[in-house]
Design an enzyme around this catalytic site. Sequence first.
Site, PDB file in Angstrom:
ATOM      1  N   SER A 268      -3.371  -2.905   9.714  1.00  0.00           N
ATOM      2  CA  SER A 268      -3.226  -1.954   8.609  1.00  0.00           C
ATOM      3  C   SER A 268      -1.912  -1.200   8.736  1.00  0.00           C
ATOM      4  O   SER A 268      -1.316  -1.144   9.816  1.00  0.00           O
ATOM      5  CB  SER A 268      -4.404  -0.977   8.613  1.00  0.00           C
ATOM      6  OG  SER A 268      -3.997   0.278   9.074  1.00  0.00           O
ATOM      7  N   LYS A 269      -1.479  -0.618   7.640  1.00  0.00           N
ATOM      8  CA  LYS A 269      -0.192   0.089   7.703  1.00  0.00           C
ATOM      9  C   LYS A 269      -0.309   1.364   8.545  1.00  0.00           C
ATOM     10  O   LYS A 269       0.688   1.981   8.877  1.00  0.00           O
ATOM     11  CB  LYS A 269       0.317   0.392   6.301  1.00  0.00           C
ATOM     12  CG  LYS A 269      -0.570   1.289   5.472  1.00  0.00           C
ATOM     13  CD  LYS A 269       0.021   1.485   4.105  1.00  0.00           C
ATOM     14  CE  LYS A 269      -0.936   2.330   3.260  1.00  0.00           C
ATOM     15  NZ  LYS A 269      -0.562   2.375   1.875  1.00  0.00           N
TER      16      LYS A 269
END
Length: 510
Positions: A268-269
């Site tokens: 995920s970012k």
Amino acid sequence: MEKRVRLRFAPSPTGGLHMGGVRTALFCYLFAKKHGGDFILRIEDTDQTRYVNGAEEYIINSLKWCGIEPNEGVGFGDGPHAPYRQSERKELGIYKKYADQLIAAGHAYYAFDTSEDLDAMRKRLEAAKVVAPQYNAVTRQTMRNSLTLSEDEVKKLMDAGTSYVIRLKVPRNEEIRFHDIIRGWVVVNSTQVDDKVLLKSDGMPTYHLAHIVDDIEMEVSHAVRGEEWLPSAPSHVLIYRYLGMEDKMPLLAHLPLILKPDGNGKLSKRDKSGLPMFPLNWYDERTKESYVGYRESGFFPEAFINMLALLGWNPGGNQEIMSKEELINLFSFERVNKSGAKFDPEKTKWFNQQYLRQKSDAELVDLFMPIVKEKGITAEPKFVEGVCRLVKEKAHFVNEFWDNSVYFFTAPTSYDAEVLKKRLNEQTGNFIKEVATAYAGLNSFTALETEATFKATAEKLGIGAGQVMQLFRVSISGVGGGPALFEMIELLGKEEIINRLQTFSKNNSL
Ligand code: GLU
């Protein structure tokens, strides 16, 4: 005739481009270059509610920094298919034509359902224990659309300006087959495919229609995207078929996911592995979140793309360090894996280290000199070059150089207390003074000579060299570890070394 190789990277400007997006762009770039084709940047901004200011510029700058520049498209020069921004193409009426064609052929229909109608349908289906409620061949029969309403009613609604969308009419129970270069043949039954909206009530096409129209008109040969788009591919296959343009359908390649370092789910970012998820610093003004970039963290773009290329692809063999030209030569979609690729933070740093080692000392001076200046130090390039040569072996990043080399630029004012406690006594203190005197008599102050003199002095005083080595280092640099000692001494020079040794004696009342 073989179709010209043309690949497009088609991000939506809904945020900063994360590294997964860069990998998609990279694979498109490598393939296009390998086959002497085109690499296009198309901006898919049909969802205006998710538009984020600055995202488009960020995407362009990121591709530039990575050295994977499109030769056609937004920010890179208009080719024969301009404009390349979907919002602008919509204004030209490009998409509506295709939606109308599908309506005329009976493969799409108008749907007048309000959001309340759609909610009510979903609730009804959920109550009936339908697992994935969707607008499809069965449920559309109970909704307000041009398939259930009479022609007259439809006309009346249209004349009254009632808002509507255009939906794809997916057949009830049909096998849809398509080929993916990475995954092979994929077969899906149309019961799993919903009647996708093609044109929204504001006249904007959805992604599904827009990207197909653009891929056709821009003569795209390969549509390469993330795995998350695989479930909508069957609808896309139907749209091509119903437009009578199956021959214009690009070859498909859905890239594997990039997984978290522990393999547990998608990266995920907001990943906490300590490494950036974005190529450049990114500030999302909508969510007020800031993300650090690879560039600002001191990564070389070559190291970044080399690492990314191997996330899901391998050319066979053991070679890991590959220049962009080598990547271009070796790349093929056939060697991209189906299964997810684990992101490896340590390996990512290792890649940077390898590229750091390949840099010439002169190149490193160019990178390190600004940091030195920023610290308020004026130093000769030759001297800084020497420092780079000595500290680069142990570093992963140029931005680590300063911490590991401060003492080259300023004499130490304190000394590692542990080492003093363990090693400093009358005999060793005396040794330091003796070396200073011996050094003063040297004409040539090379690593070789200073080491020989150091050893000769130890012998003269009857001390093992090992016993005083670390203390000697501390007397010069203040710290117990560092690069090759006598090379360091040669670089600092006779006068500076003698000064430092004398200061050490004075500071420690020897
Ligand atoms: N706009 C889509 C995205 O953001 C593009 C998908 C595709 O390449 O077809 O990923």
